[in-house]
Design a protein around this motif. Sequence first.
Motif: not given
Length: 306
Positions: A209-212, A204-205, A193-200
């Motif tokens: 977003p949390a993969t890396r 197209t991809d 959730q923290i990552i999703l708040s930065v990287r939506h």
Amino acid sequence: MSQYHIPVMPHEVLQYLNVKRDAWYIDCNLGGGGHTELILQHGGRVLGIDLDRDAIQEVARKYKINLQIKNNHLVGNSSRLILYQSNFSQLSQITQIFHIHQIQGILFDLGVSSHQLEEASRGFSFNLNAPLDMRMDQQIGAKAEDLVNGLNEGELVKLFSKLGEEIFAKSIAKKIIEARKGQPITTTNQLAQIILSVRHRSATDPTHPATRVFQALRIAVNDELNSLQLALPQTVDLLVPGGRLVIISFHSLEDRIVKNFFKQEQRKGDLHILTEKPITPELAEIQANPRSHSGKLRAAEKTNTR
Ligand SMILES: C[S@@+](CC[C@H](N)C(=O)[O-])C[C@H]1O[C@@H](n2cnc3c(N)ncnc32)[C@H](O)[C@@H]1O
């Protein structure tokens, strides 16, 4: 129950290992034993190593092998298969324990198994809520949770950019520092959730977003690159002349280490590279087993000059 793991590039592995009857092979990443099974079916004998007790137990069940714990390592064997729970960075030492000297082939199939990703309690996946663990060997070492809550901002940025090649490393690290001021981050969901708040999520991809960030944490928790760097030089000494080294990697950091090692050993005259370019899975395999898509196989043969 779903399959433990589908072996990647099975035909290519067999082609490059060139299995000889009754010869010894080392499967450094036993997992669900898919590649090991192929080697056994073609008449080889296998020393199978894995850091994860689940993998050793899964394969022991399949071959009805009794396991024991010796010096904190799970171990068992039948006449043609030895199972040993350890880090492959200890390769030479492990072969000495079992008095295996003439090794015809060594296989690495790096990374995580489907079982590890799908077993929620292991904490490898951002899709399943679980404690942030990610240890392959659950007996030792720091968990992902310890890194997420213990590293300072600069260390987190370095970790995410170096091991995850994450371009939003700075903003994600900042958000983590803010979030953990309230309470520690202890679950995969909290971190995702923290990552999703930065990287939506991008239309197209399809990559989450949390993969890396999850990849970076997994590599760090299991000290994956260092283990590979330690293991590779041992392989050349262990192989008989004409013996084969086959390595499947799943991200560029690992592939670079393998590529550079092969080149260096070829320059020294100890290995002859069999795959000028890495072999990748056929489209049909990727369709049947999407997790194979990033696999790259490199193979080399020990020369006669050593
Ligand atoms: C991709 S899976 C292997 C799948 C296996 N080839 C099969 O066909 O089922 C990778 C396995 O390597 C193990 N592993 C990762 N790093 C390791 C290390 N340094 N030493 C030993 N095992 C390791 C993981 O625990 C995991 O079970």
